[in-house]
Design a protein around this motif. Structure first.
Motif, PDB file in Angstrom:
ATOM      1  N   LEU A 123      -8.478 -72.708 -12.066  1.00 34.37           N
ATOM      2  CA  LEU A 123      -9.367 -73.803 -11.632  1.00 34.37           C
ATOM      3  C   LEU A 123      -8.659 -75.150 -11.573  1.00 34.37           C
ATOM      4  O   LEU A 123      -9.236 -76.122 -11.083  1.00 34.37           O
ATOM      5  CB  LEU A 123     -10.574 -73.903 -12.586  1.00 34.37           C
ATOM      6  CG  LEU A 123     -11.453 -72.641 -12.682  1.00 34.37           C
ATOM      7  CD1 LEU A 123     -12.586 -72.866 -13.684  1.00 34.37           C
ATOM      8  CD2 LEU A 123     -12.015 -72.256 -11.313  1.00 34.37           C
ATOM      9  N   GLU A 144      -8.338 -71.296 -17.277  1.00 32.04           N
ATOM     10  CA  GLU A 144      -8.962 -72.440 -16.602  1.00 32.04           C
ATOM     11  C   GLU A 144      -7.899 -73.293 -15.915  1.00 32.04           C
ATOM     12  O   GLU A 144      -8.068 -73.730 -14.777  1.00 32.04           O
ATOM     13  CB  GLU A 144      -9.743 -73.284 -17.610  1.00 32.04           C
ATOM     14  CG  GLU A 144     -10.434 -74.493 -16.971  1.00 32.04           C
ATOM     15  CD  GLU A 144     -10.681 -75.615 -17.962  1.00 32.04           C
ATOM     16  OE1 GLU A 144     -11.663 -76.347 -17.767  1.00 32.04           O
ATOM     17  OE2 GLU A 144      -9.884 -75.780 -18.904  1.00 32.04           O
ATOM     18  N   GLU A 198      -8.117 -77.162 -13.952  1.00 32.73           N
ATOM     19  CA  GLU A 198      -8.871 -78.091 -14.787  1.00 32.73           C
ATOM     20  C   GLU A 198      -8.409 -77.948 -16.240  1.00 32.73           C
ATOM     21  O   GLU A 198      -7.693 -77.005 -16.577  1.00 32.73           O
ATOM     22  CB  GLU A 198     -10.370 -77.818 -14.670  1.00 32.73           C
ATOM     23  CG  GLU A 198     -10.913 -78.045 -13.255  1.00 32.73           C
ATOM     24  CD  GLU A 198     -12.388 -77.669 -13.129  1.00 32.73           C
ATOM     25  OE1 GLU A 198     -12.955 -77.143 -14.114  1.00 32.73           O
ATOM     26  OE2 GLU A 198     -12.965 -77.913 -12.051  1.00 32.73           O
ATOM     27  N   TRP A 219     -17.832 -76.147 -21.864  1.00 28.48           N
ATOM     28  CA  TRP A 219     -17.324 -75.924 -20.504  1.00 28.48           C
ATOM     29  C   TRP A 219     -18.435 -76.071 -19.471  1.00 28.48           C
ATOM     30  O   TRP A 219     -18.280 -76.752 -18.453  1.00 28.48           O
ATOM     31  CB  TRP A 219     -16.691 -74.526 -20.440  1.00 28.48           C
ATOM     32  CG  TRP A 219     -16.157 -74.143 -19.088  1.00 28.48           C
ATOM     33  CD1 TRP A 219     -15.237 -74.816 -18.352  1.00 28.48           C
ATOM     34  CD2 TRP A 219     -16.529 -73.003 -18.312  1.00 28.48           C
ATOM     35  NE1 TRP A 219     -14.991 -74.164 -17.174  1.00 28.48           N
ATOM     36  CE2 TRP A 219     -15.771 -73.045 -17.116  1.00 28.48           C
ATOM     37  CE3 TRP A 219     -17.405 -71.934 -18.517  1.00 28.48           C
ATOM     38  CZ2 TRP A 219     -15.880 -72.062 -16.127  1.00 28.48           C
ATOM     39  CZ3 TRP A 219     -17.501 -70.949 -17.540  1.00 28.48           C
ATOM     40  CH2 TRP A 219     -16.753 -71.026 -16.356  1.00 28.48           C
ATOM     41  N   LEU A 226     -14.754 -68.204 -13.392  1.00 29.04           N
ATOM     42  CA  LEU A 226     -13.508 -68.099 -14.149  1.00 29.04           C
ATOM     43  C   LEU A 226     -13.345 -66.679 -14.679  1.00 29.04           C
ATOM     44  O   LEU A 226     -14.265 -66.114 -15.280  1.00 29.04           O
ATOM     45  CB  LEU A 226     -13.506 -69.084 -15.322  1.00 29.04           C
ATOM     46  CG  LEU A 226     -12.249 -69.079 -16.208  1.00 29.04           C
ATOM     47  CD1 LEU A 226     -11.012 -69.455 -15.396  1.00 29.04           C
ATOM     48  CD2 LEU A 226     -12.420 -70.030 -17.393  1.00 29.04           C
ATOM     49  N   THR A 256     -21.986 -72.041 -13.542  1.00 27.54           N
ATOM     50  CA  THR A 256     -20.755 -71.329 -13.880  1.00 27.54           C
ATOM     51  C   THR A 256     -20.970 -69.821 -13.975  1.00 27.54           C
ATOM     52  O   THR A 256     -22.041 -69.350 -14.362  1.00 27.54           O
ATOM     53  CB  THR A 256     -20.201 -71.827 -15.224  1.00 27.54           C
ATOM     54  OG1 THR A 256     -21.217 -71.706 -16.214  1.00 27.54           O
ATOM     55  CG2 THR A 256     -19.748 -73.276 -15.125  1.00 27.54           C
ATOM     56  N   SER A 313     -19.363 -79.070 -16.263  1.00 23.18           N
ATOM     57  CA  SER A 313     -19.180 -78.553 -14.901  1.00 23.18           C
ATOM     58  C   SER A 313     -20.247 -79.124 -13.970  1.00 23.18           C
ATOM     59  O   SER A 313     -21.419 -79.211 -14.338  1.00 23.18           O
ATOM     60  CB  SER A 313     -19.263 -77.025 -14.902  1.00 23.18           C
ATOM     61  OG  SER A 313     -19.224 -76.522 -13.583  1.00 23.18           O
TER      62      SER A 313
END
Length: 532
Positions: free
Chosen positions: A103, A99, A105, A132, A70, A140, A136
């Motif tokens: 993504l 995000e 999401e 976060w 991200l 990340t 996941s």
């Protein structure tokens, strides 16, 4: 949309001619650092392509599928300064937006405000990233852009919250974080209002594994970029353009793109794609972007008033042997800003355009108040500059006004050379160009004047070199050394005329002792010498 050269914001491959961002840095090395759970720094001067590279890396990692990456730009929190609560809230909101955008999401979107309310500002970012990561299914990677735009306690808090979470990676905190900005984290000098002290980036963020610097375009990349335009439109560039542009820019990406955009798109007559882009057209484009003071140029100019920058740039303009007592950190800071670079163990101003912009800007107001006009120094028959008349006028001007003018200059030590350049720029702007060379250890300033005396044929020009030296030894020794250097520079430029100017800065000498005009002879060359 037809493609064009990009001068604002990240690359959009469908719209812009570009060098693929992931080819501009070592992707294998970055991948290894991420796999090794390292936190590291990417830094480079403004408008070099950092954001484009980060966005391309995020896309690459997410497409590859092994990591969830991200990107977030935290510049939004810059105005918060020492208000940590306001700054962290802005960053959390931006994380949630990114995000959702990149993504698709909403873990952050659903939880960021509650997390902010439940935690102190100095814990909220850490808690949000933990949430976060724990939600996941993949390791990340967080790419934080413009981190050095943050100010004061907000920056300290962000760095320390990341440092606190570092030991919890990769299960409860990002496996890898990349901090991106103009400067390396070690160059941060953070003024803390809470602690009434200056905290260095290195002490606030001592978990950095690597510092990577995004470089300029290579000469091959400059040519490749320009030939994309030829492929797309059929418009050709003279072969000498590629070398000329690299000399002007040293591959600085914004300058490379801005010159081509100016030449091919802004100058209307060149929109005719049957017209070949020549070196002369690129010289016109250069002058246009300097005079217009585009954003990149404005940012460069703004840095000249920074005391840390002045300590480094002024000795270059004065051509001292070394940069006084300036700290090594200050030198690296000015390198990181992109103003200077190391070349064969010498420190020099980064590129030809910056060499021209810096003295022009430092003397801009001076130029406006010099009441001498170009026609006074033009031969009415040949239309050429009468250099001896011009230098005699400057000698009188310098004797009468230098004490007053130099008092008001920020860069006082290099004032005599800058005052000469202001005078020349004022006159030559009417139909020519002044090019400059600086470098520590040279003990001189080289000025190269091209005066276009035939308005219908720009290939016809009067070529003049001026060598400027400060008398540090005896007058005789300085003249002997200066004559050799002037003749070398004359031959290098293929100039028809050459002049040597000596500045005497000693307060113990009268103007009668300082001011003179004589001819110097070396190896059958006669060089007019002007002392002042």
């Amino acid at each position: 949309m037809k493609k064009f050269f990009n001068t604002a914001g990240p690359i959009k491959p469908e719209n812009h001619y570009h060098i693929p961002p992931l080819e501009r840095w070592d992707l294998d090395e970055i991948t290894v650092l991420i796999e090794q759970e390292k936190y590291f720094v990417l830094h480079a001067p403004r408008q070099t392509g950092k954001t484009s590279c980060l966005l391309a890396l995020m896309e690459h990692l997410n497409k590859e599928g092994k990591f969830k990456a991200l990107y977030v730009n935290v510049e939004v929190a810059q105005t918060a300064r020492d208000d940590v609560s306001r700054g962290v809230q802005a960053i959390l909101g931006t994380l949630a937006n990114q995000e959702r955008a990149y993504l698709k999401e909403n873990i952050l979107d659903k939880n960021w405000y509650e997390t902010f309310q439940r935690n102190s500002p100095d814990q909220a970012l850490n808690s949000m990233l933990t949430l976060w990561v724990e939600n996941s299914s993949k390791p990340t990677v967080l790419l934080i852009d413009e981190v050095d735009a943050l100010v004061g306690d907000t920056l300290i808090s962000v760095l320390r919250q990341i440092r606190t979470g570092y030991t919890s990676r990769p299960l409860h905190f990002p496996q890898s974080i990349i901090l991106c900005g103009v400067r390396d984290v070690r160059d941060y000098r953070i003024h803390s209002s809470k602690h009434k002290e200056i905290i260095t980036g290195g002490s606030a963020f001592n978990i950095k594994a690597e510092s990577m610097c995004l470089g300029n375009f290579t000469s091959e990349e400059v040519k490749s970029l320009y030939l994309q335009h030829t492929t797309g439109t059929g418009q050709k560039f003279d072969e000498e353009v590629f070398h000329f542009i690299y000399e002007l820019t040293n591959g600085q990406p914004w300058l490379v793109n801005a010159l081509a955009y100016e030449a091919c798109f802004k100058i209307k007559e060149n929109r005719d794609r049957t017209k070949t882009i020549t070196k002369e057209i690129m010289e016109e484009a250069k002058e246009n972007i300097i005079l217009r003071r585009d954003t990149h140029i404005d940012q460069l100019i703004d840095k000249l008033s920074d005391e840390r920058v002045r300590k480094i740039i002024e000795p270059l303009l004065e051509n001292e042997d070394e940069i006084g007592n300036a700290p090594t950190d200050d030198l690296q800071y000015v390198i990181d800003l992109g103003l200077i670079r190391k070349d064969e163990k010498k420190i020099i101003i980064s590129n030809g355009i910056y060499r021209e912009i810096i003295p022009r800007e430092l003397t801009y107001t001076t130029q406006l108040t010099i009441h001498h006009e170009t026609p006074w120094y033009i031969d009415k028959i040949t239309n050429k500059l009468q250099m001896k008349k011009l230098l005699a006028a400057f000698q009188d001007f310098y004797r009468e006004h230098s004490e007053h003018w130099l008092k008001g200059m920020q860069y006082k030590e290099s004032g005599p050379q800058l005052l000469l350049q202001a005078f020349l720029q004022r006159i030559v702007n009417g139909g020519g160009r002044v090019e400059r060379e600086y470098g520590l250890g040279r003990k001189r300033t080289d000025l190269y004047i091209r005066w276009f005396y035939d308005e219908t044929d720009k290939s016809k020009s009067q070529k003049i070199v001026i060598e400027c030296k400060v008398i540090r030894k005896s007058k005789e020794a300085t003249i002997e050394e200066g004559l050799i250097q002037t003749i070398e520079y004359k031959d290098k430029c293929g100039a028809e005329e050459a002049y040597l100017i000596l500045f005497e800065k000693s307060q113990n000498k009268t103007w009668e002792e300082k001011v003179f005009q004589e001819d110097g002879i070396h190896n059958n060359y006669t060089i007019p010498i002007w002392g002042m």
